[in-house]
Motif scaffolding. Structure first.
Motif: not given
Length: 259
Positions: A13-19, A32-41, A51-53
């Motif tokens: 997550g830290a890398l994704i935010h930075g990039w 990631d398997k966490n759909e809620e986390l993906l939605a927040s990004f 994607t979760t795939d």
């Protein structure tokens, strides 16, 4: 540059935010398997693909960054193995102790493999990242990976045996620095400051020390001499640190994870 990040936890997550904040990456896909986390990004960075795939995530990527727990690496790599084009795609392990040899073993062939350890300050472009290339990785691929991690802080290219020590100094080490700041805050509270005031003082003091050393190029001892006078209060505090084994404790903490 198109990148895919598998794993959006604390480090991923830290890398994704930075990039994403850098605006220098053409395309970012996160899995990631966490759909809620993906939605927040996705809500924060609409340009990101989610994607979760994991198999779908790696399609078309120039660089695939795998940031999952070390024991999950063989599972994830086994899942995406058939979808990776080792002649065109770069694969990066950001998992502790999951080296390029382990990447080659898991993927069944050599390729442009890298072992990289950043730290969570990547979110604010302040990471210290250690980059090591595998035996078959090209210099061109190395330049691409280094450029990617340069977007989120300082980068040091090292041999693979030094990534572990680097991790202890900068990745684990960031926690040790936090512990010192907390101790300084507690001391400040004992001397009469409110906690928020003590935090402000501790953070600015740390920032001042870092800025001083970066701007002047001084050795730390040279800077210490500037604020240490004969019979003064600074030397008394420094001697208390020495009496308590401060230097030894720091060195032992850095080496502890290598045993």
């Amino acid at each position: 540059m198109k990148i895919s990040v598998i794993g959006a936890g604390n480090m991923g997550g830290a890398l994704i935010h930075g990039w994403a904040k850098s605006g220098k990456v053409d395309s970012i896909t996160i899995s990631d398997k966490n759909e809620e986390l993906l939605a927040s990004f996705k809500a924060k960075y609409p340009q990101i693909n989610i994607t979760t795939d994991n198999v779908k995530a790696v399609a078309g990527a120039d660089i695939i960054v795998v940031v999952v727990k070390p024991w999950l690496m063989p599972v994830v790599l086994g899942e995406i193995k058939a979808a990776i084009d080792l002649k065109k795609q770069i694969v990066v392990s950001d998992a502790a102790n999951f080296t390029t040899d382990k990447l080659a073993e898991a993927l069944g062939a050599e390729g442009n493999f890298f072992y990289v350890i950043p730290n969570i300050a990547a979110e604010f472009a302040a990471s210290m990242s250690f980059v090591a290339k595998g035996k078959s990785a090209t210099d061109e691929a190395l330049a691409q990976v280094k450029a990617l991690y340069d977007m989120v802080g300082d980068t040091l290219v090292v041999t693979e045996n030094l990534v572990g020590p680097g991790m202890m100094m900068a990745s684990c080490g960031i926690a040790y620095v936090m512990r010192y700041i907390r101790a300084q805050m507690e001391g400040g509270c004992e001397m009469g400051f409110y906690p928020n005031q003590a935090k402000q003082i501790a953070l600015q003091t740390m920032q001042g020390a870092v800025s001083l050393l970066k701007e002047t190029g001084w050795h730390p001892e040279e800077a210490i001499d500037k604020v240490t006078t004969p019979g003064g209060v600074t030397i008394k505090g420094l001697n208390e640190l020495d009496h308590a084994g401060f230097n030894s404790a720091v060195i032992r903490s850095l080496k502890a994870g290598l045993k």
